[in-house]
Design an enzyme around this catalytic site. Structure first.
Site, PDB file in Angstrom:
ATOM      1  N   GLY A  84     -32.836  35.651   7.764  1.00  0.00           N
ATOM      2  CA  GLY A  84     -31.979  34.681   7.618  1.00  0.00           C
ATOM      3  C   GLY A  84     -32.177  33.534   6.801  1.00  0.00           C
ATOM      4  N   ASP A  96     -31.864  30.369   7.131  1.00  0.00           N
ATOM      5  CA  ASP A  96     -32.011  29.276   7.848  1.00  0.00           C
ATOM      6  C   ASP A  96     -33.467  29.550   8.421  1.00  0.00           C
ATOM      7  OD1 ASP A  96     -31.343  31.416   9.894  1.00  0.00           O
ATOM      8  OD2 ASP A  96     -30.278  30.232  11.177  1.00  0.00           O
ATOM      9  N   ARG A  97     -33.964  30.536   8.910  1.00  0.00           N
ATOM     10  CA  ARG A  97     -35.248  30.882   9.104  1.00  0.00           C
ATOM     11  C   ARG A  97     -36.141  30.516   8.093  1.00  0.00           C
ATOM     12  NH1 ARG A  97     -35.821  36.949  11.417  1.00  0.00           N
ATOM     13  NH2 ARG A  97     -37.676  36.317  11.973  1.00  0.00           N
ATOM     14  N   ASP A 113     -36.415  27.854  16.406  1.00  0.00           N
ATOM     15  CA  ASP A 113     -34.958  27.221  16.119  1.00  0.00           C
ATOM     16  C   ASP A 113     -34.072  27.653  17.146  1.00  0.00           C
ATOM     17  OD1 ASP A 113     -32.687  26.456  15.170  1.00  0.00           O
ATOM     18  OD2 ASP A 113     -33.068  27.087  12.922  1.00  0.00           O
ATOM     19  N   THR A 157     -24.106  31.226  43.173  1.00  0.00           N
ATOM     20  CA  THR A 157     -23.821  32.139  41.780  1.00  0.00           C
ATOM     21  C   THR A 157     -24.112  31.167  40.637  1.00  0.00           C
ATOM     22  OG1 THR A 157     -22.193  33.454  42.962  1.00  0.00           O
ATOM     23  CG2 THR A 157     -22.484  33.594  40.431  1.00  0.00           C
TER      24      THR A 157
END
Ligand code: ADP
Ligand code: PAZ
Ligand code: K
Length: 260
Positions: free
Chosen positions: A105, A107-108, A129, A186
């Site tokens: 990716g 973005d990475r 991230d 829950t």
């Protein structure tokens, strides 16, 4: 040519946009203006009036093709004199030590560029991230992207619980909320599980990456929509840098051979 350039980070939840001063020579430039909108059905109109009149060149990193197309279409329709360019891994000033860098990716990779600009050059860095997915990645002491881990983000995990069961509702894990570990109903049990599994997952990955690196202690850098929830829960010191990806894009624009 205008004195600013635009950086765009198209994620699976949000499109983050920043304007940068071309004269910003800091190791990690910071945007002078930012704007975010949802990747699904984005609305850029509130921002249009804040843009300078001169043509702007936009560098884009995208991991969501529909969001990217929406941005590019908006630009073409409303700012026909602007230029836009989707960055490729090969255009980043970054060594990428994996077999298929084109599959990582952007973005990475842009976050890794940003991390390299601010880390101690004697230490590797671990980059978390925390967005739609939580990515935990490593840059080596030499500055190479080594890969990492991909985990469902809290919102994604919450949707999966609700979507794949009959009895569980969809919940949000709110900012500033540190849930009680032993959930007595829950909702409380889901909040606890979503939050502490993300916290524990990131912590475990930091520990294992640190052990595998087997050298100087890595610097830990957080970014993304859920960074503020996760970073304070870590047993190691970290910094959170909101503009890590956009700053990485600005560095790539600065390093590009052709003037953009
Ligand atoms: N106002 C918000 N809208 C949407 N998500 C938010 C918001 N505030 C925090 N979040 C959290 O941030 C995550 C998205 O982060 P972001 O960095 O925008 O993701 P991406 O890079 O995948 O687009 C969501 O999974 C959610 O848990
Ligand atoms: C891992 C991601 C889904 C994270 O996306 P995000 O949470 O930022 O929206 C994205 O970086 C992606 O689609 N990566 C491609 C596969 C890879 O990085 O190996
Ligand atoms: K992410």
């Amino acid at each position: 040519m205008s004195g600013v350039w635009g950086a765009v980070d198209v994620g699976n939840t949000s499109i983050h946009i920043g304007l940068f001063d071309r004269a910003d020579s800091r190791p990690l430039p910071a945007p002078t203006t930012t704007f975010s909108t949802a990747s699904r059905e984005p609305d850029f109109s509130p921002w249009a009036a804040r843009l300078p009149r001169e043509p702007i060149t936009w560098n884009i990193v995208s991991v969501n093709r529909a969001g990217q197309a929406a941005f590019e279409n908006w630009l073409t329709a409303t700012r026909p004199h602007d230029h836009h360019h989707a960055l490729d891994h090969a255009e980043l000033p970054l060594a990428i030590s994996v077999a298929a860098p084109e599959k990582v990716g952007m973005d990475r990779l842009a976050a890794a560029v940003g991390a390299n600009a601010i880390r101690d050059p004697q230490r590797p860095a671990i980059i978390i991230d925390a967005g739609s997915a939580i990515t935990v990645d490593v840059v080596s002491v030499a500055g190479a992207f080594l890969g990492g881990a991909i985990v469902p983000g809290m919102k994604m995990a919450a949707r999966a619980l609700a979507g794949q069961t009959d009895m569980l509702p969809e919940i949000t894990v709110d900012v500033g909320e540190v849930p009680t570990a032993i959930g007595a109903d829950t909702l409380a049990a889901m909040r606890s599980g979503l939050f502490y599994s993300a916290v524990g997952g990131v912590r475990e990955l930091i520990e294992r990456f640190t052990a595998q690196l087997n050298g100087p202690a890595p610097q830990v850098i957080f970014a993304g929509g859920d960074a503020a929830k996760l970073a304070p829960q870590m047993p190691v010191a970290s910094v959170t840098i909101d503009h890590l990806v956009l700053g990485g894009v600005a560095i790539a624009a600065r390093h590009a051979k052709a003037p953009r």
